[in-house]
Design an enzyme around this catalytic site. Structure first.
Site, PDB file in Angstrom:
ATOM      1  N   LYS A 150      70.688 -54.112  40.337  1.00 59.36           N
ATOM      2  CA  LYS A 150      69.666 -54.686  41.151  1.00 59.36           C
ATOM      3  C   LYS A 150      69.765 -53.821  42.775  1.00 59.36           C
ATOM      4  O   LYS A 150      70.435 -54.621  43.754  1.00 59.36           O
ATOM      5  CB  LYS A 150      69.086 -55.436  41.028  1.00 59.36           C
ATOM      6  CG  LYS A 150      67.680 -55.725  40.982  1.00 59.36           C
ATOM      7  CD  LYS A 150      66.253 -56.888  40.605  1.00 59.36           C
ATOM      8  CE  LYS A 150      65.132 -57.228  41.339  1.00 59.36           C
ATOM      9  NZ  LYS A 150      64.455 -55.783  40.574  1.00 59.36           N
ATOM     10  N   HIS A 164      68.880 -61.423  38.799  1.00 66.45           N
ATOM     11  CA  HIS A 164      68.845 -60.263  38.420  1.00 66.45           C
ATOM     12  C   HIS A 164      70.426 -59.933  37.801  1.00 66.45           C
ATOM     13  O   HIS A 164      71.794 -60.453  38.609  1.00 66.45           O
ATOM     14  CB  HIS A 164      68.738 -59.368  38.424  1.00 66.45           C
ATOM     15  CG  HIS A 164      66.770 -59.556  38.749  1.00 66.45           C
ATOM     16  ND1 HIS A 164      65.685 -60.146  39.143  1.00 66.45           N
ATOM     17  CD2 HIS A 164      66.061 -58.519  37.805  1.00 66.45           C
ATOM     18  CE1 HIS A 164      64.549 -60.524  38.791  1.00 66.45           C
ATOM     19  NE2 HIS A 164      65.030 -59.440  37.414  1.00 66.45           N
TER      20      HIS A 164
END
Ligand code: NAD
Length: 275
Positions: free
Chosen positions: A163, A159
């Site tokens: 995040k 990600h």
């Protein structure tokens, strides 16, 4: 679109909040209100403008979910665990009866508080609202059920650098499906990322690997490996719009359901698929 919805959207200045507002307006839905933190620099900006649209809709972010939910049929929340739980608590004082939760990173205690709120609201909660990931989840359950314990299961995710929680809610959703396929529980089979001089895997564990890099929207891979072969199932999200579209589909579905805690597999009719 089959139905025009009136929505309350939490965290409207966030990555997903902006995407939700943009996708909802594009689909012809109405935004009754939206929230942001009291110290957000975006409190004075119309939420449609925040979402990148040229024309304002006359709605500024507010701080109280009760105000933002006034006139909303469904509450859509992609924020942070504490914020989502506080909103659920506040929504008891509004007519809103359906809730869509995309927030990830809840503790087991917080998960049980959401489950309890399922007696008051029709809640659709998912670590991922994309069609592809929910099909991958169903496939993971099926494949895990078919392959014996001599097949190791490893879940890898990447990600973007902002995040917070790890492994991602989606990776945990996939791990949960793999555990269920083996008639087990993820909290018992989950293996912390390998690290250190004696990090050998134990038979039956479900391993997780995490990467954080640049602007990656979300990549997931479920690997099944025996001594002789490897089977990989993967998914790549190319645009956050896919999560917003799924959340709006869930919102429409939730409106027609009795109180309860549901997931995206319920919305898509993927439960109960067998090999
Ligand atoms: P983000 O940090 O860009 O946005 C979160 C927003 O919520 C911020 O603008 C923040 O100010 C706001 N916020 C925090 N507390 C608040 C409160 N008490 N009241 C009002 N607003 C508040 O994060 P993001 O990338 O948009 O992700 C948000 C959440 O959604 C994360 O948990 C992420 O993992 C999850 N997510 C889920 C899916 C899915 O499909 N389920 C997809 C993408 C992201």
């Amino acid at each position: 679109m089959t139905q025009t919805l009136s929505l309350g959207i939490a965290g409207v200045a966030g990555r997903m909040g902006r995407q939700l507002v943009s996708t909802a307006l594009q689909a012809g839905h109405k935004i009754a209100g939206g929230t942001e933190l009291p110290d957000s620099p975006d409190r004075e900006t119309d939420i449609a403008v925040l979402a990148g649209r040229a024309d304002p809709i006359g709605v500024l972010p507010c701080t109280d979910p009760v105000d933002a939910a006034a006139g909303a049929q469904v509450w859509v929340d992609f924020t942070a665990p504490q914020a989502t739980l506080a909103a659920l608590h506040a929504l008891r004082h509004t007519p809103t009866s359906a809730v869509v939760i995309g927030t990830t990173g809840f503790t087991p205690l917080q998960e049980s508080q959401i489950a309890a709120a399922g007696s008051e609201f029709a809640i659709v909660k998912a670590g991922n609202f994309s069609l592809g990931i929910n099909l991958l989840t169903a496939m993971t359950r099926l494949v895990a059920a078919r392959l014996g314990e001599d097949w190791d299961i490893e879940i890898a995710e990447t990600h973007h650098r902002h995040k917070l929680d790890a492994p991602s809610g989606t990776a945990l959703m996939l791990g949960d499906a793999a555990a269920k396929g083996r008639a087990g529980r993820l909290d018992q089979l989950r293996r912390a990322p390998y690290d250190g001089p004696d990090a050998r895997r134990q038979a039956g564990e479900i391993g997780f690997a995490v990467r954080r890099a640049g602007g990656v929207v979300g990549d997931h891979e479920v690997g099944f490996a025996s001594e002789q072969e490897v089977l990989s199932l993967g998914h790549r999200a190319l645009d956050r719009a896919v999560f917003a579209q799924g959340a709006l589909k869930a919102a429409e579905w939730a409106m027609t359901q009795p109180p309860g805690l549901y997931d995206m597999e319920d919305v898509l009719g993927l439960k109960g698929i067998s090999v």
